[in-house]
Motif scaffolding. Structure first.
Motif, PDB file in Angstrom:
ATOM      1  N   ALA A  96       0.876  -1.058  -0.233  1.00 31.53           N
ATOM      2  CA  ALA A  96      -0.002  -0.159   0.008  1.00 31.53           C
ATOM      3  C   ALA A  96       0.854   1.264   0.075  1.00 31.53           C
ATOM      4  O   ALA A  96       0.526   2.281  -0.691  1.00 31.53           O
ATOM      5  N   TYR A 102      -5.123  -1.500  -5.204  1.00 35.54           N
ATOM      6  CA  TYR A 102      -6.399  -0.939  -5.376  1.00 35.54           C
ATOM      7  C   TYR A 102      -6.967  -0.563  -4.108  1.00 35.54           C
ATOM      8  O   TYR A 102      -6.570  -1.449  -2.886  1.00 35.54           O
ATOM      9  N   GLU A 103      -7.669   0.450  -3.800  1.00 32.83           N
ATOM     10  CA  GLU A 103      -8.143   0.831  -2.525  1.00 32.83           C
ATOM     11  C   GLU A 103      -9.492  -0.202  -2.499  1.00 32.83           C
ATOM     12  O   GLU A 103     -10.023  -0.672  -3.702  1.00 32.83           O
ATOM     13  N   ASP A 105     -12.561   0.469  -1.964  1.00 36.64           N
ATOM     14  CA  ASP A 105     -13.698   1.205  -2.839  1.00 36.64           C
ATOM     15  C   ASP A 105     -13.722   1.036  -4.058  1.00 36.64           C
ATOM     16  O   ASP A 105     -14.451   0.945  -5.162  1.00 36.64           O
ATOM     17  N   GLN A 125      -6.774  -0.364   7.118  1.00 39.63           N
ATOM     18  CA  GLN A 125      -6.716   1.043   6.629  1.00 39.63           C
ATOM     19  C   GLN A 125      -5.122   1.630   6.777  1.00 39.63           C
ATOM     20  O   GLN A 125      -4.450   1.393   7.895  1.00 39.63           O
ATOM     21  N   VAL A 129      -7.639   5.082   4.583  1.00 40.19           N
ATOM     22  CA  VAL A 129      -8.103   4.215   3.349  1.00 40.19           C
ATOM     23  C   VAL A 129      -7.899   2.849   3.659  1.00 40.19           C
ATOM     24  O   VAL A 129      -6.737   2.410   3.929  1.00 40.19           O
ATOM     25  N   GLN A 130      -8.837   2.155   3.205  1.00 43.30           N
ATOM     26  CA  GLN A 130      -8.786   0.594   3.221  1.00 43.30           C
ATOM     27  C   GLN A 130      -7.832   0.108   2.031  1.00 43.30           C
ATOM     28  O   GLN A 130      -8.350   0.151   0.990  1.00 43.30           O
ATOM     29  N   TYR A 131      -6.630  -0.778   2.309  1.00 48.36           N
ATOM     30  CA  TYR A 131      -6.189  -1.298   1.322  1.00 48.36           C
ATOM     31  C   TYR A 131      -6.175  -2.935   1.581  1.00 48.36           C
ATOM     32  O   TYR A 131      -6.091  -3.696   0.621  1.00 48.36           O
TER      33      TYR A 131
END
Length: 411
Positions: A96, A102-103, A105, A125, A129-131
């Motif tokens: 990350a 990619y995230e 989302d 996260q 942001v969650q990876y």
């Protein structure tokens, strides 16, 4: 989690377009089985076949490696410029940080993303942001040997004082390891964090800053040193030299009165006829309010550009039926709330329910920090010294905190 089956197949290019014009997704995954018969390869092959039946233009090529090899295999693939589309391994933060993933989302539906158990989603996260997509999880409870407790006239401990008193009584009965304290390099960070949490501390503070040398953590290790290790209640092997696998084996042999354990210990103990009980981890003044949670991770690499196909596959992977199937095959905890709700009441999952109850109260390693690898390695190296004869918990924790500050400054 340890696997017994390793595969050494060499992968070619990843995320390629097949001859038929369809897309081939490459997944590298860890093996949770302990034999060829229950290798994770079988699970993934079945799942891929079911997915392909619904998505005939997508082929999923899965290679499974043992836990001894899988993280290295993925790292080498990435360094060689041929990252897989998907990797299911032990850590995601470095990838990350290098902007390779990619995230969540980008590849998960809102429904799938919202269904993750909240603690696990937060642990995935980086800077909000969650990876990292949690794939498998586990918690810890206190296992105790029922026969040894009955012989010593004991009831399961609820507090540290109860645990120390029980250990004293077990020692008087000649139990080899009244309380097994595995602070050896195999899994020292887990046993340490379990104890720190039960004392009201942890590796980080409420805003996620390393707080390893806090007064609460110092107090916890001082209590361990003085009340358990110093009184000869942790067995003949020094805690810093005792690995989890050896402690589990000793429990299965009937030589351990108590230890912190995860679900795989149930099968090992039952196979050798050891009757055991499980209770929440004792805390400093009663049941621990927070317990240790552990997760393994799925991540999606951006290199191939197959965002839609990756997303379709991941949403399939995280459907209830598939999450339940994987969790039940390998005695692991589900990572989605919907599957957790099913397993929390299902009769077939009753053995896992003590662990399931702890999952919603769990705290995980700070796995979103790239510095965690260095901190974890330093804990493995030093923490046994803190509770040894002549050891100084305060100075050891200060040294580990200094490592954490240095590592974090380079993130």
């Amino acid at each position: 989690m340890v696997s017994a089956l390793g595969m050494t197949a060499v992968l070619g290019g990843c995320g390629v377009t097949g001859d038929s014009g369809g897309v081939t997704l490459r997944l590298v995954a860890a093996d949770y089985g302990d034999s060829k018969a229950n290798s994770s390869q079988k699970y993934w092959d079945e799942l891929a076949k079911a997915f392909e039946a619904e998505h005939p233009d997508v082929h999923v090529d899965v290679t499974v490696h043992s836990w001894n090899d899988v993280d290295r295999e993925v790292r080498e693939m990435v360094e060689a410029g041929r990252a897989p589309d998907l990797a299911q391994i032990g850590a995601y933060a470095d990838y990350a940080a290098d902007d390779l993933l990619y995230e969540a989302d980008d590849v998960l539906s809102i429904q799938s993303q919202a269904d993750f158990v909240s603690q696990l989603a937060l642990a995935g996260q980086v800077n909000g942001v969650q990876y990292g997509l949690p794939f498998a999880s586990s918690t810890r409870v206190l296992f105790y040997n029922k026969a040894l407790f009955e012989k010593a006239g004991l009831t399961p401990p609820k507090s540290w004082d109860d645990l120390a008193e029980a250990a004293e009584a077990l020692k008087e009965e000649g139990v080899k390891y009244p309380y097994a304290l595995p602070l050896g390099p195999e899994e020292a960070p887990a046993e340490t964090l379990q104890w720190l949490l039960s004392g009201g501390g942890g590796y980080t503070d409420t805003v996620g800053t390393y707080d390893i040398d806090s007064p609460r953590n110092t107090g916890t290790l001082t209590w361990l040193k003085d009340e358990l290790v110093g009184k000869g209640l942790t067995g003949p092997v020094a805690p810093g030299e005792l690995n989890r696998a050896d402690a589990f084996a000793a429990f299965a042999d009937g030589d351990v009165g108590m230890l912190n354990g995860h679900p795989t210990l149930m099968k090992a103990a039952a196979a050798k006829g050891v009757e055991f009980g499980m209770v929440p981890t004792p805390g400093i003044d009663g049941g621990s309010r927070v317990t240790l949670g552990v997760a393994d991770w799925m991540m999606a690499f951006r290199k191939s550009g197959h965002q839609k196909e990756i997303g379709d596959f991941l949403n399939f992977v995280y459907s209830d039926d598939n999450v339940l199937d994987f969790s039940r095959r390998y005695d692991l905890l589900p990572v989605t709330t919907s599957a957790w709700e099913v397993m929390s009441t299902a009769e077939e999952d009753k053995d896992l329910q003590p662990f399931l109850k702890e999952l919603v109260l769990s705290e995980l390693y700070p796995v979103g920090k790239t510095s965690w690898a260095s901190v974890s390695a330093d804990i493995k190296k030093r923490i046994g010294q803190a509770v040894s004869s002549g050891g100084d918990p305060r100075s050891v924790l200060r040294e580990i905190q200094a490592t954490a500050v240095r590592a974090q400054s380079s993130e």
